[in-house]
Design an enzyme around this catalytic site. Structure first.
Site, short mmCIF file in Angstrom:
data_model
loop_
_atom_site.label_atom_id
_atom_site.label_comp_id
_atom_site.label_asym_id
_atom_site.label_seq_id
_atom_site.Cartn_x
_atom_site.Cartn_y
_atom_site.Cartn_z
N HIS A 125 45.70 42.43 45.80
CA HIS A 125 44.34 42.00 46.15
C HIS A 125 43.90 42.72 47.42
O HIS A 125 44.71 43.18 48.23
CB HIS A 125 44.27 40.49 46.35
N CYS A 126 42.58 42.83 47.56
CA CYS A 126 41.99 43.35 48.80
C CYS A 126 41.19 42.21 49.41
O CYS A 126 41.45 41.04 49.14
CB CYS A 126 41.13 44.58 48.52
N ALA A 127 40.20 42.52 50.23
CA ALA A 127 39.46 41.46 50.93
C ALA A 127 38.65 40.58 50.00
O ALA A 127 38.45 39.40 50.27
CB ALA A 127 38.54 42.10 51.98
N THR A 128 38.19 41.14 48.86
CA THR A 128 37.31 40.37 47.99
C THR A 128 37.73 40.35 46.52
O THR A 128 37.24 39.54 45.76
CB THR A 128 35.87 40.94 48.04
N ARG A 129 38.66 41.23 46.12
CA ARG A 129 38.95 41.39 44.70
C ARG A 129 40.43 41.22 44.36
O ARG A 129 41.30 41.62 45.12
CB ARG A 129 38.52 42.79 44.22
#
Length: 467
Positions: free
Chosen positions: A26-30
């Site tokens: 995961h990243c900051a939003t996805r």
């Protein structure tokens, strides 16, 4: 069962089950999922999951937008269900191996230039602030005129605005060595050699004050301040050469011989072969770009503003980073930014119209944040979560972007930097163009919003598409 655990299980099922999932990150939003077979993904089922704000397949990963905070909790639940996890950086490297040769080349191109962009954004902001503070009207508020500004203060502002571009080849060579498996510090030194003060300064040569050094009577040698392509090509060849040398020298001599031979061979190649050839190529690209961007009657803005978001969907838009860097390095201005900003703002306007017109609570909850994201310069949630999903809003956004880009070309807007757009992008137009910049973006949003409201979306259309 907690809500996020249920969402995690629904996600796993919708993307084809555990057997279809290679790894999750995961990243900051996805939530980023690498799948074995993307044909097994049930797109509609994913989009119907609670808290999902959009989903799309890009760069070898299936990316599900949850938003800040939520994605962390869903990821923890997915990891708790025993699926293979991977940090985002490693998964990105793994994903980079997928796709066609062209797609991999574009991703590599982005990997080289994207890390450099933050310092160029900062430099652009410094340029904008200097342009604002040096305006007669602003100085007049403090009872000053341009003649009252001290030479020392002007020198200080030049340090802020010129340093990144003077040493741009060093930044590019460093990043290129890093991406192509060389030692970044060797790349950095090679790049610094290309702008050595011992060489004739490129800007002085261009101004006619200094002549190039001629080797063998016909090879012109100059410094490569603000050049992009020579450092990029030298970085690729240098990284491969370093790896080739390292495999062949004894381990006991590696520390001494590898950097020595790499730098010796590469500076000869860079100054006598790569630099002269690719400097001509670079000037040709710049000449073509300036010609296209200066087409009369706003034609370039109409075309670029209308097509930009189609290019974003394909994922090849990173190739234009080099063009913007070249424009800024050579001319200290970037007319491309204003045009693509309008295309970004317009997609936000289309998503906003969908959010305001629909009676679906879920679509409203998706549309409003997506529109805000676009107004902050990130269009993927609006594109993949709303506009492309229903088709016509995307087309209306393209039209809005074309109209806004047309006006941006007519007004000859030029940013002092790159990569920040729409609301954050206002900081790049403090050079006396702020009102015109706001106007073209408002027009782009208004056109996309109005067309989407009138012709581009209805809940009846939504129900037909989702049946």
């Amino acid at each position: 069962m907690s809500e996020n655990r249920r969402i995690a299980e629904e996600v796993i099922e919708a993307v084809g089950g555990r057997e279809n999932i290679s790894s999750v990150a995961h990243c900051a939003t996805r939530l980023r999922i690498m799948v074995n077979d993307k044909e097994l993904i049930d797109q509609k089922k994913v989009e119907d999951i609670q808290k999902v704000k959009g989903a799309f397949f890009n760069s070898g990963q299936y990316q599900i937008i949850f938003g800040t905070g939520t994605v962390n909790r869903v990821y923890e639940e997915v990891a708790g269900l025993g699926l293979a996890t991977m940090n985002a950086s490693d998964q990105k490297k793994e994903a980079a191996k997928s796709g066609t040769r062209f797609q991999r080349a574009i991703r590599t191109f982005g990997d080289v230039f994207v890390p450099i962009i933050p310092v160029l954004v900062a430099t652009g902001l410094f340029m904008g602030l200097r342009g604002l503070l040096m305006q007669e009207q602003i100085l007049g508020l403090f009872g000053l005129t341009p003649d009252d500004v001290s030479a020392n203060l002007l020198l200080f502002t030049e340090v802020l605005t010129d340093t990144a571009f003077i040493f741009l080849p060093a930044l590019i060579a460093w990043s290129t060595f890093r991406v192509f498996g060389g030692s970044p510090i060797i790349g950095l030194v090679l790049g610094l050699m290309l702008v050595s003060p011992s060489l004739p300064n490129a800007w002085s040569v261009a101004g006619g004050d200094v002549t190039p050094i001629e080797f063998f009577g016909f090879i012109p040698v100059v410094g490569y301040q603000a050049s992009v392509l020579p450092a990029f090509i030298a970085g690729i060849i240098g990284a491969k050469l370093e790896r080739w040398i390292r495999k062949r020298v004894p381990e006991s001599l590696d520390l001494i011989l590898t950097p020595f031979l790499t730098l010796l061979v590469m500076i000869i190649l860079a100054l006598l072969v790569i630099g002269p050839i690719f400097h001509i190529v670079e000037n040709g690209i710049l000449s073509v770009a300036k010609t296209v961007l200066s087409w009369p009657f706003g034609i370039s803005g109409l075309i670029i503003g209308g097509l930009n978001q189609i290019i974003v969907i394909t994922g090849v838009h990173h190739v234009f980073n080099m063009l913007e860097i070249q424009l800024l390095a050579e001319f200290q201005s970037n007319p491309y930014n204003a045009i693509v900003t309008c295309s970004t703002a317009a997609q936000g306007g289309a998503a906003l119209a969908v959010a305001m017109k629909t009676k679906s609570a879920k679509l409203k909850a998706l549309g409003f944040p997506s529109a805000l994201s676009a107004f902050l310069g990130i269009t993927e949630p609006a594109l993949f979560g709303v506009n492309l999903r229903y088709g016509k809003p995307f087309i209306m956004g393209l039209i809005g972007g074309a109209v806004g880009g047309f006006l941006a070309s007519l007004f000859q807007l030029e940013a002092t930097g790159m990569s920040v757009t729409v609301i954050p992008g206002t900081l790049l137009y403090l050079n006396g163009q702020l009102l015109a910049y706001i106007l073209v973006n408002v027009v782009a949003v208004a056109v996309a919003f109005a067309l989407t409201w009138m012709f581009g979306y209805s809940d009846k259309m939504k129900n037909e598409i989702e049946q």
